[in-house]
Design an enzyme around this catalytic site. Structure first.
Site, short mmCIF file in Angstrom:
data_model
loop_
_atom_site.label_atom_id
_atom_site.label_comp_id
_atom_site.label_asym_id
_atom_site.label_seq_id
_atom_site.Cartn_x
_atom_site.Cartn_y
_atom_site.Cartn_z
N ASP B 11 -35.44 -9.99 29.15
CA ASP B 11 -35.83 -9.20 27.98
C ASP B 11 -35.90 -10.15 26.80
OD1 ASP B 11 -36.21 -7.32 26.10
OD2 ASP B 11 -34.37 -6.19 26.44
N ASP B 117 -42.65 -7.65 26.68
CA ASP B 117 -41.50 -8.53 26.49
C ASP B 117 -40.44 -8.41 27.58
OD1 ASP B 117 -40.79 -6.01 25.80
OD2 ASP B 117 -39.85 -6.51 23.89
N GLU B 118 -40.80 -7.84 28.71
CA GLU B 118 -39.84 -7.73 29.81
C GLU B 118 -40.52 -8.03 31.14
OE1 GLU B 118 -37.26 -4.06 29.90
OE2 GLU B 118 -38.50 -3.61 28.16
#
Lengths: 108, 420
Positions: B11, B117-118
């Site tokens: 993350d 973003d992960e």
């Protein structure tokens, strides 16, 4: 079809913008693209020597030109005219050669 | 010893804000990986003049000062007067994201994206290549910092859901990496409050109210039959998760598989009350959805319309199946309008979505029509698509988009509703 119970639940819950997918695809294509080999100084010198000898003696050469999908090989007698490199092919046609794409010069 | 897979979840911290900070040399020098407050107090915010005048992302320093995502810009400036605000640059974030994801993909045997973003990865253990999972995760974290100046946190666990939960813990752990080995998962998981269970949304309240569960351990003790009776198929999923089980596998080609459906949504700058105004944006969205389908070489048999009413509460979603698959707006638009007329109660409309699914390959076989020259219409759309991809979406557009209700000109400069 997969269900929430049995499938990859994170695939169903994923948040990916269409533009993200497009960007990833473009990046992959760029990475997969063929790049011309980086030639060493002495390789370039040798290419130049073979080519200038062939021009001088009007002898045929085999040129390998870089192309993003597949390299192109052409044969003929090289000639410098009007600041450009030309190749007289066996069928009597004259083709211009983009010397920036040259990656190999051999005596044929 | 049998080889097992360890799943990792990465993350990125305050991703949009971090990209902005990393791309400006003014701030780059003094930043340190392990010291969050070396970042300036920065927030990425929508256009203050529009509905999007909210905080999309805030740096750790800004968050520490009380700024939170989804906060109104005015409020954020009140709690943090030093706040530096920048407009979003979505394409930049996507470019950085794709490169970070690529770094992860090249480091581990399995990888799957989850959002901008992960992402997930997996590594075999024990193995000579990855003798120490935590050390390997730390190396990756440092590499991402060295290359992109983005901080990330990594959770390691026997499956995806537990990795996501371990990642939550990593946020509070120095070094940013947490590993829950198989035999320790339940000890780590069960004391956590039920509200921390990822992916439940409102179901967490149901677990608290109907079953009196306070911790994940409490949920694990509820018989699966009772959970199923209240939460349906989700009851079983919740039961598994609470017991540290998740069967989600990896799909490394997930970005390349054909789409299941296309859907585009637009939040309007004000509430629309007039049918003719709604029809303008409906057609714009339909054009976008159809173009995406055509580019993927697909056509759909079911077209859907979604409306969110004023105050972003209430609304409807309805879909209709048509006899032949299509990816041409003129064929689908009448169905959409019929759905609109049938289900819209006249409330102010704040967001509209259009979807196309039940997809199949758009074959070269054409269903001919007595009333129109189908091959010609196909060529027409091919030409429009080519113009759009070369010169942009607004190079050719409908005259109706020039009406005050039209959004395409503004929208063409945005990605996911934010400035590109």
């Amino acid at each position: 079809m997969t269900t929430i119970r049995d499938g990859n639940i994170f695939e169903a819950m994923r948040i990916l913008l269409p533009e993200h997918r497009t960007t990833a695809e473009r990046y992959r294509r760029q990475r997969a693209r063929r790049r011309p080999p980086e030639l060493f100084e002495d390789e370039l010198a040798e290419m130049q020597y073979v080519l200038s000898e062939a021009i001088e003696q009007r002898r045929p050469v085999r040129l390998t030109l870089f192309h993003p999908s597949e390299d192109v090989v052409i044969e003929g007698v090289p000639e410098l005219r009007g600041g450009r490199l030309w190749l007289w092919q066996a069928d009597g046609n004259r083709v211009p050669v983009d010397y920036r794409r040259l990656i190999r010069v051999e005596v044929s | 010893m049998a080889i097992e897979w360890i799943v990792g979840h990465i993350d990125m911290q305050s991703f949009y804000a971090s990209v902005e900070i990393a791309s400006n040399s003014r701030w780059a020098d003094r930043r340190q990986l392990e010291v969050d407050h070396t970042d300036p107090p920065l927030a990425v915010t929508g256009d203050p003049k529009r509905r999007s005048g909210i905080v999309l992302a805030a740096s750790p320093t800004a968050k520490h000062a009380g700024v939170d995502t989804a906060m109104r810009l005015g409020e954020a400036l009140k709690v943090c007067p030093r706040l530096i605000t920048v407009r979003p640059r979505m394409q930049l974030y996507l470019d950085v994201s794709v490169r970070i994801h690529e770094t992860v993909r090249m480091t581990f045997p399995l990888y799957e994206p989850f959002s901008v973003d992960e992402c997930f990865f997996a590594l075999p253990w024990p193995s000579e290549l990855f003798p120490d999972p935590v050390a390997v995760a730390r190396e990756l974290r440092e590499r991402i910092w060295d290359q992109f100046r983005i901080r990330c946190r990594i959770g390691l666990a026997p499956n995806k859901w537990c990795a996501k939960m371990a990642n939550k813990r990593a946020k509070k752990t120095p070094g940013g990496v947490v590993w829950w080995p198989k035999d320790r998962v339940l000890d780590e998981l069960h004391p956590l409050p039920v509200t921390e269970m990822w992916g439940l949304r409102r179901r967490a309240e149901v677990l608290q109210e109907r079953f009196g569960c306070q911790t994940i351990g409490d949920v694990a003790r509820v018989p699966v039959g009772r959970l199923r009776a209240v939460c349906g198929v989700w009851g079983e999923v919740i039961h598994r998760w609470a017991n540290g089980i998740d069967y989600s596998d990896f799909n490394p080609d997930t970005m390349r598989v054909p789409h299941q459906g296309f859907s585009n949504r637009m939040t309007l700058p004000r509430d629309y009350y007039e049918r003719r105004d709604v029809m303008v944006v409906l057609l714009e969205l339909l054009d976008e959805v159809c173009e995406r389908a055509r580019r993927a070489g697909q056509a759909g048999r079911r077209v859907g319309i979604g409306m969110t009413y004023e105050g972003l509460t209430g609304g409807f979603y309805r879909a209709k199946t048509i006899p032949q698959p299509s990816n041409r707006p003129e064929e689908l638009y009448p169905t959409l309008v019929a759905l609109l007329d049938r289900h819209w109660d006249g409330s102010g409309v704040r967001a509209v979505s259009v979807s196309l699914d039940m997809l199949m390959q758009d074959t070269t076989a054409i269903q001919l029509s007595l009333l129109e020259d189908v091959p010609r219409r196909k060529r027409y759309w091919q030409a429009v698509d080519a113009v759009h991809s070369r010169f942009g979406e607004t190079a050719v557009m409908r005259a109706s988009s020039l009406l005050p209700a039209g959004q395409i000109r503004e929208r063409s400069q945005k990605i996911g509703g934010h400035w590109a």
